[in-house]
Scaffold this motif. Structure first.
Motif, PDB file in Angstrom:
ATOM      1  N   GLY A 103      11.433 -42.538  42.264  1.00  0.00           N
ATOM      2  CA  GLY A 103      11.945 -43.928  42.842  1.00  0.00           C
ATOM      3  C   GLY A 103      13.274 -43.745  43.554  1.00  0.00           C
ATOM      4  O   GLY A 103      13.347 -44.308  44.563  1.00  0.00           O
ATOM      5  N   ALA A 104      14.139 -42.847  42.848  1.00  0.00           N
ATOM      6  CA  ALA A 104      15.338 -43.030  43.266  1.00  0.00           C
ATOM      7  C   ALA A 104      15.582 -42.418  44.671  1.00  0.00           C
ATOM      8  O   ALA A 104      16.055 -42.994  45.624  1.00  0.00           O
ATOM      9  CB  ALA A 104      16.447 -42.339  42.260  1.00  0.00           C
ATOM     10  N   ILE A 105      14.869 -41.434  45.069  1.00  0.00           N
ATOM     11  CA  ILE A 105      14.812 -40.530  46.251  1.00  0.00           C
ATOM     12  C   ILE A 105      14.223 -41.611  47.210  1.00  0.00           C
ATOM     13  O   ILE A 105      14.829 -41.629  48.455  1.00  0.00           O
ATOM     14  CB  ILE A 105      14.299 -39.321  46.185  1.00  0.00           C
ATOM     15  CG1 ILE A 105      15.097 -38.389  45.494  1.00  0.00           C
ATOM     16  CG2 ILE A 105      13.916 -38.676  47.416  1.00  0.00           C
ATOM     17  CD1 ILE A 105      14.221 -36.930  45.018  1.00  0.00           C
ATOM     18  N   HIS A 106      13.078 -42.150  46.976  1.00  0.00           N
ATOM     19  CA  HIS A 106      12.727 -43.046  47.880  1.00  0.00           C
ATOM     20  C   HIS A 106      13.307 -44.393  48.380  1.00  0.00           C
ATOM     21  O   HIS A 106      13.708 -44.879  49.521  1.00  0.00           O
ATOM     22  CB  HIS A 106      11.165 -43.576  47.530  1.00  0.00           C
ATOM     23  CG  HIS A 106      10.144 -42.855  48.144  1.00  0.00           C
ATOM     24  ND1 HIS A 106       9.350 -42.842  49.123  1.00  0.00           N
ATOM     25  CD2 HIS A 106       9.572 -41.735  47.204  1.00  0.00           C
ATOM     26  CE1 HIS A 106       8.795 -41.679  49.319  1.00  0.00           C
ATOM     27  NE2 HIS A 106       8.637 -40.882  47.983  1.00  0.00           N
ATOM     28  N   ARG A 107      14.206 -44.903  47.395  1.00  0.00           N
ATOM     29  CA  ARG A 107      15.163 -45.983  47.454  1.00  0.00           C
ATOM     30  C   ARG A 107      16.297 -45.492  48.587  1.00  0.00           C
ATOM     31  O   ARG A 107      16.596 -46.335  49.431  1.00  0.00           O
ATOM     32  CB  ARG A 107      15.776 -46.448  46.297  1.00  0.00           C
ATOM     33  CG  ARG A 107      14.656 -47.462  45.622  1.00  0.00           C
ATOM     34  CD  ARG A 107      15.324 -48.194  44.226  1.00  0.00           C
ATOM     35  NE  ARG A 107      16.001 -47.411  43.469  1.00  0.00           N
ATOM     36  CZ  ARG A 107      15.061 -46.812  42.414  1.00  0.00           C
ATOM     37  NH1 ARG A 107      13.902 -47.021  42.273  1.00  0.00           N
ATOM     38  NH2 ARG A 107      15.832 -45.859  41.187  1.00  0.00           N
ATOM     39  N   ALA A 108      16.790 -44.264  48.190  1.00  0.00           N
ATOM     40  CA  ALA A 108      17.830 -44.071  48.879  1.00  0.00           C
ATOM     41  C   ALA A 108      17.470 -43.431  50.292  1.00  0.00           C
ATOM     42  O   ALA A 108      18.401 -43.511  51.207  1.00  0.00           O
ATOM     43  CB  ALA A 108      18.602 -42.774  47.943  1.00  0.00           C
ATOM     44  N   ALA A 109      16.391 -42.856  50.326  1.00  0.00           N
ATOM     45  CA  ALA A 109      15.993 -42.641  51.908  1.00  0.00           C
ATOM     46  C   ALA A 109      15.310 -43.437  52.714  1.00  0.00           C
ATOM     47  O   ALA A 109      15.374 -43.377  54.022  1.00  0.00           O
ATOM     48  CB  ALA A 109      14.919 -41.630  51.599  1.00  0.00           C
ATOM     49  N   GLY A 110      15.068 -44.568  52.218  1.00  0.00           N
ATOM     50  CA  GLY A 110      14.354 -45.827  53.026  1.00  0.00           C
ATOM     51  C   GLY A 110      13.007 -45.615  53.181  1.00  0.00           C
ATOM     52  O   GLY A 110      12.295 -44.543  52.990  1.00  0.00           O
ATOM     53  N   PRO A 111      12.477 -46.702  53.617  1.00  0.00           N
ATOM     54  CA  PRO A 111      10.953 -46.615  54.155  1.00  0.00           C
ATOM     55  C   PRO A 111      10.223 -45.633  54.889  1.00  0.00           C
ATOM     56  O   PRO A 111       9.100 -45.521  54.577  1.00  0.00           O
ATOM     57  CB  PRO A 111      10.796 -48.375  54.441  1.00  0.00           C
ATOM     58  CG  PRO A 111      12.052 -48.691  55.090  1.00  0.00           C
ATOM     59  CD  PRO A 111      12.984 -47.875  54.118  1.00  0.00           C
ATOM     60  N   ARG A 112      10.994 -45.258  55.799  1.00  0.00           N
ATOM     61  CA  ARG A 112      10.639 -44.150  56.732  1.00  0.00           C
ATOM     62  C   ARG A 112       9.886 -42.936  55.876  1.00  0.00           C
ATOM     63  O   ARG A 112       9.320 -42.288  56.329  1.00  0.00           O
ATOM     64  CB  ARG A 112      11.526 -43.565  57.975  1.00  0.00           C
ATOM     65  CG  ARG A 112      11.591 -44.887  58.840  1.00  0.00           C
ATOM     66  CD  ARG A 112      12.619 -44.355  59.855  1.00  0.00           C
ATOM     67  NE  ARG A 112      14.025 -44.254  59.187  1.00  0.00           N
ATOM     68  CZ  ARG A 112      14.809 -43.483  59.665  1.00  0.00           C
ATOM     69  NH1 ARG A 112      14.835 -43.093  60.920  1.00  0.00           N
ATOM     70  NH2 ARG A 112      15.931 -43.370  59.106  1.00  0.00           N
ATOM     71  N   LEU A 113      10.595 -42.637  54.800  1.00  0.00           N
ATOM     72  CA  LEU A 113      10.122 -41.427  53.843  1.00  0.00           C
ATOM     73  C   LEU A 113       8.658 -41.697  53.381  1.00  0.00           C
ATOM     74  O   LEU A 113       7.917 -40.843  53.536  1.00  0.00           O
ATOM     75  CB  LEU A 113      11.088 -41.244  52.758  1.00  0.00           C
ATOM     76  CG  LEU A 113      10.606 -40.182  51.843  1.00  0.00           C
ATOM     77  CD1 LEU A 113      10.691 -38.915  52.352  1.00  0.00           C
ATOM     78  CD2 LEU A 113      11.632 -39.957  50.767  1.00  0.00           C
ATOM     79  N   LEU A 114       8.465 -42.777  52.882  1.00  0.00           N
ATOM     80  CA  LEU A 114       6.978 -43.247  52.367  1.00  0.00           C
ATOM     81  C   LEU A 114       5.941 -43.165  53.651  1.00  0.00           C
ATOM     82  O   LEU A 114       5.000 -42.547  53.548  1.00  0.00           O
ATOM     83  CB  LEU A 114       7.151 -44.693  51.923  1.00  0.00           C
ATOM     84  CG  LEU A 114       5.669 -45.066  51.235  1.00  0.00           C
ATOM     85  CD1 LEU A 114       5.151 -44.126  50.299  1.00  0.00           C
ATOM     86  CD2 LEU A 114       5.740 -46.521  50.708  1.00  0.00           C
ATOM     87  N   GLU A 115       6.450 -43.654  54.688  1.00  0.00           N
ATOM     88  CA  GLU A 115       5.653 -43.436  56.113  1.00  0.00           C
ATOM     89  C   GLU A 115       5.330 -42.300  56.169  1.00  0.00           C
ATOM     90  O   GLU A 115       4.109 -41.685  56.515  1.00  0.00           O
ATOM     91  CB  GLU A 115       6.359 -44.108  57.282  1.00  0.00           C
ATOM     92  CG  GLU A 115       6.584 -45.678  57.190  1.00  0.00           C
ATOM     93  CD  GLU A 115       5.160 -46.356  56.923  1.00  0.00           C
ATOM     94  OE1 GLU A 115       4.095 -45.946  57.626  1.00  0.00           O
ATOM     95  OE2 GLU A 115       5.015 -47.099  55.797  1.00  0.00           O
TER      96      GLU A 115
END
Ligand code: AR6
Length: 175
Positions: A37-49
């Motif tokens: 969760g911390a990594i996705h929050r810090a990386a921003g939504p393009r990481l999930l994409e």
């Protein structure tokens, strides 16, 4: 050489300025709690994409993405085993996480990589046992190649960092 190539850091892995940070993900690679969760929050939504294009990841394997808003250039997503008492191949699967993550770093020409304490949070793998696996794998890998030069073990808590430091010292005192 290996003596100086591993280092324990107490802090938040999302702040690490390295070529890759490793994410302790789940098989969907679509995010979760803890360090994921911390990594996705810090990386921003393009990481999930980007993660959505990977079709998940089996336990013990690893996949690489960009780092987006992180200071790290890449995220290597690996899936640790859930601890079921040790009789279900948990050790070998955790070895696989470290080995495959390090190989990906090598294949992508990366020099510095930071690992969290994979599987020891929500997945309940015993900390010392996980730490011994992490240190042994990194040590063997570093000794066998020249591409990856530095491995950081990033612990959120000072208690965990103390365990890593102790085990790293033990490993190094045996040459
Ligand atoms: N930096 C460094 N370490 C951290 C951070 C951080 N920002 N945040 C937590 N930790 P966990 P797991 C530590 O539960 O056991 C997720 O929901 C934490 O204190 O994150 O492999 C995934 O989606 C602990 O020592 O990973 C999976 O479903 C360590 O990171 C599941 O949890 C690992 O704890 C994976 O569970």
């Amino acid at each position: 050489m290996t003596q100086y190539a591993m280092e324990v850091v107490q802090g938040d892995i999302t702040k690490m300025q390295v070529d890759a940070i490793v994410n302790a993900a789940n098989t969907t690679l679509l995010g979760g709690g803890g360090v994921d969760g911390a990594i996705h929050r810090a990386a921003g939504p393009r990481l999930l994409e980007e993660c959505k294009t990977l079709n998940g990841c089996p336990t013990g394997q690893a996949k690489i993405t960009g780092g987006y808003n992180l200071p790290a250039r890449h995220v290597i997503h690996t899936v640790g085993p859930v601890w079921h008492g040790g009789g279900q191949g948990e050790d070998e699967l955790l070895v696989g996480c470290y080995r495959h993550s390090l190989r990906l770093a090598q294949e992508h020409g990366l020099e510095t990589i930071a690992f969290p304490s994979i599987s020891t949070g929500a997945y309940r793998f015993p900390l010392e046992r996980a730490c011994r696996i992490a240190v042994a794998e990194a040590r063997t890998f570093l000794a066998a190649q020249d591409q990856v030069k530095k491995v950081y073990f990033v612990c959120f808590s000072e208690d965990n960092a103390a365990v890593y430091r102790k085990i790293l010292q033990e490993a190094q005192s045996f040459g």
